[in-house]
Write a protein that holds these residues in place. Structure first.
Motif, mmCIF file in Angstrom:
data_model
loop_
_atom_site.group_PDB
_atom_site.id
_atom_site.type_symbol
_atom_site.label_atom_id
_atom_site.label_comp_id
_atom_site.label_asym_id
_atom_site.label_seq_id
_atom_site.Cartn_x
_atom_site.Cartn_y
_atom_site.Cartn_z
ATOM 1 N N LYS A 1 0.803 -1.227 0.000
ATOM 2 C CA LYS A 1 0.000 0.000 0.000
ATOM 3 C C LYS A 1 0.837 1.280 0.000
ATOM 4 N N LYS A 2 1.786 1.402 0.915
ATOM 5 C CA LYS A 2 2.565 2.640 1.019
ATOM 6 C C LYS A 2 3.365 2.900 -0.243
ATOM 7 N N GLU A 3 4.028 1.852 -0.729
ATOM 8 C CA GLU A 3 4.841 2.007 -1.942
ATOM 9 C C GLU A 3 3.960 2.389 -3.131
ATOM 10 N N CYS A 4 2.799 1.774 -3.220
ATOM 11 C CA CYS A 4 1.885 2.038 -4.342
ATOM 12 C C CYS A 4 1.413 3.494 -4.319
ATOM 13 N N ARG A 5 1.000 3.972 -3.155
ATOM 14 C CA ARG A 5 0.501 5.341 -3.045
ATOM 15 C C ARG A 5 1.633 6.354 -3.301
ATOM 16 N N ARG A 6 2.830 6.033 -2.867
ATOM 17 C CA ARG A 6 3.965 6.925 -3.114
ATOM 18 C C ARG A 6 4.253 7.004 -4.614
ATOM 19 N N ALA A 7 4.242 5.847 -5.268
ATOM 20 C CA ALA A 7 4.499 5.813 -6.708
ATOM 21 C C ALA A 7 3.397 6.566 -7.477
ATOM 22 N N THR A 8 2.134 6.423 -7.019
ATOM 23 C CA THR A 8 1.023 7.075 -7.693
ATOM 24 C C THR A 8 1.110 8.583 -7.543
ATOM 25 N N SER A 9 1.519 9.060 -6.365
ATOM 26 C CA SER A 9 1.607 10.496 -6.135
ATOM 27 C C SER A 9 2.744 11.132 -6.925
ATOM 28 N N ASN A 10 3.771 10.341 -7.277
ATOM 29 C CA ASN A 10 4.901 10.871 -8.037
ATOM 30 C C ASN A 10 4.619 10.926 -9.532
ATOM 31 N N ASN A 11 3.580 10.223 -9.967
ATOM 32 C CA ASN A 11 3.251 10.183 -11.402
ATOM 33 C C ASN A 11 2.382 11.370 -11.808
#
Length: 384
Positions: free
Chosen positions: A374-384
């Protein structure tokens, strides 16, 4: 001239150490109890020579045993009826360890308790090691070593500066000789030694590597390699390489092995020669294991990618092997939860719609991995 100590059947009941300036020159006093020899004191003196280290046990009757040689180590073990070096000294060691600060003599008493076992394990035959050194003695040494690792892990000098005392360096490196034999390695896995070793490595927080920290991580790497060889090459254990790697990964020490590569700025040629076949073996593990443990988001995977991102220009042999592991992981299409590959299941996997990085063989696996991802996914999504 080394003689067979067939009549030697006593046990160590007192050890003393003397220090000269900054160099530890131990003099260990043995008192042997037997029907023929009572209350006689024997001395063992160690010294260094240019060609290497010489370790002589010298008895008052003139007998000498160079336990720094195969002949001497085997001769001494053949004559022993009881080996209780550690168990007979633990009461004194436990008393010393309760002190807030140890002086040189205290450290010498503890250090000397490992001396004979270390040299015997380095030079003696495997058959004699199994027959003459009981499991209880090895377990006693292992428990002591784990306790020392826990203490070293909480030392601020190690945590913030990567500094180790000479005494600690010696204790850290003792398993290099013990793990030449498969029995101590098996006990080490059972007794969570490798978890303690991983915790010690993780405790180092400084971003700048020091000479001590680089050497310490190099020792950790060699300890793991030595244990790997003993486990996979011994006919007694006959463990598969992948099973040993799985045990290393579960303990956390495999991640720290990769950290060793990242921290060490210089390796001796022999170190590279030893690392290369170890990494080759890792690269032949199943897609299920590599895919599950070396993908991004996993401790070993993140460390692998971090090493390759920073570059290993001075060590092309190591860099090539790490690239091969990464390429194999990326090409196989492995489920980030169960580790099964597309080739194995004969179907295309689902890609996470958030990070567009993780893949899963089913919605069940995606849901099962969501808490960790979850954390990694949300971080990656916010950077896109």
């Amino acid at each position: 001239m080394i003689e067979n100590p067939s009549e030697f059947c006593g046990r160590v009941i007192r050890i003393e150490t003397r220090f000269t300036s900054n160099v530890c020159t131990p003099q260990i006093l043995y008192r042997v109890s037997s029907p023929e020899q009572t209350n006689q004191s024997y001395s063992m003196v160690t010294w260094a020579v240019i060609a290497g280290e010489t370790f002589i046990l010298k008895f008052s009757d003139g007998r000498r045993f160079d336990i720094g040689t195969k002949e001497g180590a085997n001769a001494l073990l053949r004559g022993l009826t009881k080996f209780d070096l550690f168990s007979s000294k633990m009461k004194a060691i436990s008393k010393i360890q309760k002190k807030k600060r140890l002086n040189n003599n205290d450290k010498g008493v503890i250090r000397d308790a490992t001396f004979v076992l270390r040299e015997l394990s380095r030079h003696c035959d495997e058959v004699l090691f199994r027959e003459k050194i009981p499991l209880s003695e090895i377990q006693c040494w292992l428990d002591f070593t784990i306790l020392q690792l826990h203490k070293m892990s909480s030392d601020p000098k190690w945590i913030h500066k990567g500094h180790l005392e000479l005494y600690d360096k010696c204790l850290l490196s003792d398993p290099l000789t013990m793990f030449l034999h498969p029995v101590p390695v098996d006990l080490a896995f059972e007794g969570k030694y490798f978890q303690a070793l991983a915790d010690f490595a993780k405790a180092y927080k400084s971003r700048r590597s020091s000479g001590d920290s680089e050497k310490a991580f190099e020792v950790i790497f060699f300890i793991v390699i030595m244990a790997f060889r003993s486990s996979t090459e011994s006919p007694e254990t006959n463990s598969s390489a992948e099973l040993v790697f799985q045990n290393f990964e579960a303990s956390g020490v495999l991640e720290q092995v990769f950290r060793c590569i990242a921290i060490s700025r210089s390796f001796e040629p022999y170190a590279v020669d030893v690392m290369s076949p170890f990494l080759d073996e890792l690269g032949t593990c199943s897609g299920e294991f590599l895919g599950k443990k070396f993908n991004k988001g996993q401790p070993c995977g993140d460390m692998l990618y971090a090493i390759l991102d920073q570059g290993l220009t001075n060590f092309p042999e190591i860099s090539i092997r790490l690239e091969n592991i990464k390429d194999r992981v990326e090409q196989m299409g492995v489920c980030n939860n169960c580790g099964k590959s597309e080739e194995e299941l004969q179907k295309l996997f689902l890609m996470c719609s958030g990070c567009r990085s993780n893949v899963y063989c089913s919605e069940v696996c995606q849901l099962a991995d969501w808490k960790a991802h979850k954390k990694e996914c949300r971080r990656a999504t916010s950077n896109n």
